[in-house]
Write an enzyme that holds these catalytic residues in place. Sequence first.
Site, PDB file in Angstrom:
ATOM      1  N   HIS A   1       0.840  -1.204   0.000  1.00 17.57           N
ATOM      2  CA  HIS A   1       0.000   0.000   0.000  1.00 17.57           C
ATOM      3  C   HIS A   1       0.880   1.262   0.000  1.00 17.57           C
ATOM      4  O   HIS A   1       0.610   2.228  -0.708  1.00 17.57           O
ATOM      5  CB  HIS A   1      -0.869   0.064   1.259  1.00 17.57           C
ATOM      6  CG  HIS A   1      -1.858  -1.048   1.404  1.00 17.57           C
ATOM      7  ND1 HIS A   1      -1.780  -1.981   2.406  1.00 17.57           N
ATOM      8  CD2 HIS A   1      -2.961  -1.372   0.678  1.00 17.57           C
ATOM      9  CE1 HIS A   1      -2.799  -2.817   2.311  1.00 17.57           C
ATOM     10  NE2 HIS A   1      -3.525  -2.489   1.265  1.00 17.57           N
TER      11      HIS A   1
ATOM     12  N   LYS B   1      -0.941  -6.554  -7.968  1.00 17.75           N
ATOM     13  CA  LYS B   1      -1.298  -7.719  -7.139  1.00 17.75           C
ATOM     14  C   LYS B   1      -2.748  -8.149  -7.395  1.00 17.75           C
ATOM     15  O   LYS B   1      -3.055  -9.330  -7.446  1.00 17.75           O
ATOM     16  CB  LYS B   1      -1.091  -7.323  -5.676  1.00 17.75           C
ATOM     17  CG  LYS B   1      -1.845  -8.090  -4.649  1.00 17.75           C
ATOM     18  CD  LYS B   1      -1.055  -9.248  -4.157  1.00 17.75           C
ATOM     19  CE  LYS B   1      -1.664  -9.990  -3.001  1.00 17.75           C
ATOM     20  NZ  LYS B   1      -3.089  -9.969  -2.867  1.00 17.75           N
TER      21      LYS B   1
HETATM   22  P1  AMP Z   1      -6.524  -3.548  -0.442  1.00 19.30           P
HETATM   23  O1  AMP Z   1      -6.324  -2.816   0.830  1.00 19.30           O
HETATM   24  O2  AMP Z   1      -6.162  -4.985  -0.379  1.00 19.30           O
HETATM   25  O3  AMP Z   1      -7.899  -3.310  -1.026  1.00 19.30           O
HETATM   26  O4  AMP Z   1      -5.495  -2.919  -1.485  1.00 19.30           O
HETATM   27  C1  AMP Z   1      -5.495  -1.548  -1.778  1.00 19.30           C
HETATM   28  C2  AMP Z   1      -4.606  -1.317  -2.981  1.00 19.30           C
HETATM   29  O5  AMP Z   1      -3.279  -1.747  -2.670  1.00 19.30           O
HETATM   30  C3  AMP Z   1      -5.057  -2.126  -4.209  1.00 19.30           C
HETATM   31  O6  AMP Z   1      -4.895  -1.333  -5.371  1.00 19.30           O
HETATM   32  C4  AMP Z   1      -4.101  -3.291  -4.198  1.00 19.30           C
HETATM   33  O7  AMP Z   1      -3.882  -3.884  -5.459  1.00 19.30           O
HETATM   34  C5  AMP Z   1      -2.822  -2.627  -3.670  1.00 19.30           C
HETATM   35  N1  AMP Z   1      -1.920  -3.640  -3.128  1.00 19.30           N
HETATM   36  C6  AMP Z   1      -2.232  -4.631  -2.252  1.00 19.30           C
HETATM   37  N2  AMP Z   1      -1.150  -5.407  -2.009  1.00 19.30           N
HETATM   38  C7  AMP Z   1      -0.136  -4.904  -2.768  1.00 19.30           C
HETATM   39  C8  AMP Z   1       1.227  -5.266  -2.974  1.00 19.30           C
HETATM   40  N3  AMP Z   1       1.780  -6.316  -2.370  1.00 19.30           N
HETATM   41  N4  AMP Z   1       1.978  -4.525  -3.817  1.00 19.30           N
HETATM   42  C9  AMP Z   1       1.432  -3.447  -4.460  1.00 19.30           C
HETATM   43  N5  AMP Z   1       0.155  -3.056  -4.307  1.00 19.30           N
HETATM   44  C10 AMP Z   1      -0.635  -3.770  -3.476  1.00 19.30           C
END
Ligand code: AMP
Length: 277
Positions: free
Chosen positions: A37, A150
């Site tokens: 994030h 991801k």
């Molecule tokens: P989430 O909190 O899981 O909904 O993720 C929020 C954002 O962070 C989304 O755009 C995800 O794709 C991105 N994200 C989650 N994990 C990763 C990671 N390991 N590397 C890069 N971006 C990520």
Amino acid sequence: MIIIKTKTGLTAYLKTLKIKNLKLGFVPTMGALHQGHLSLIKSARLENDYVICSIFINPTQFNNQSDFKHYPVTLEKDIEKLITEGCDVLFIPNENDIYSQGSLLKKFVLDDLEHILEGFYRPGHFQGVCQIVDILLGLVHPDNLYLGQKDYQQCMVIKRLIQQQNFKDIIIKIMPTIREKDGLAMSSRNMRLSHAQREKATHIYKSLIYIQQNFKKIPKQDLEQNAKQHLEMSGFKVDYVSIVDAQTLQNLNNKSTIALIAASIDDIRLIDNLIIN
Ligand code: AMP
């Protein structure tokens, strides 16, 4: 960093920024923030005048109530991390405020994207993703929207949403997946892994690397089958190992290829992907 909890509060605040004509970068999340994030926040910080992050665990995108109930919450730490990264605004709405009457009736046309891979195993998931992203983009209307590779299929769904709704001027920036040293893709759900489960979890990335290294030598179906068997022998329940065209997520067509995996260790479901060529 300013913390805003209501839609009206955010709208009023953003109006003052728009008057000043500042470039806005937006990073929507569900919290339990990790380096993945934060890499999005860092990019947004570099490329915009103003950085807005949202944290909202969106109930409508969870098809599994246990997953929703166990989703990690670490708000205090998240706030500290966002301040360190220089985030300007954190938006943390609650469900009643975000979903005003009628907003859940909206349906989004996603065609096959909605029913394949994640869509197949998580019915309704991408409609839920569109519901929340549609509302957030309507409120923030950023210049740049930061997403992680991801969640590759989610990126494609949001691209589709942006084309359909009135968001064509928003630029989507898809950022690389940030990994632990052993290759495991960072994910909020990793926090739920026990030591033993955490050890096993590395097999997802190993399987993706196996596919990448053997793509030219071994037929696609065999690669998928071998990787699936390897994961099952390592203790996973595998939803899919799929090698597909990176644009359509369907049959290969010799352009760019991606391998995607979704597999669970006990009740913790992990996803990852790797561009193969
Ligand atoms: P989430 O909190 O899981 O909904 O993720 C929020 C954002 O962070 C989304 O755009 C995800 O794709 C991105 N994200 C989650 N994990 C990763 C990671 N390991 N590397 C890069 N971006 C990520």
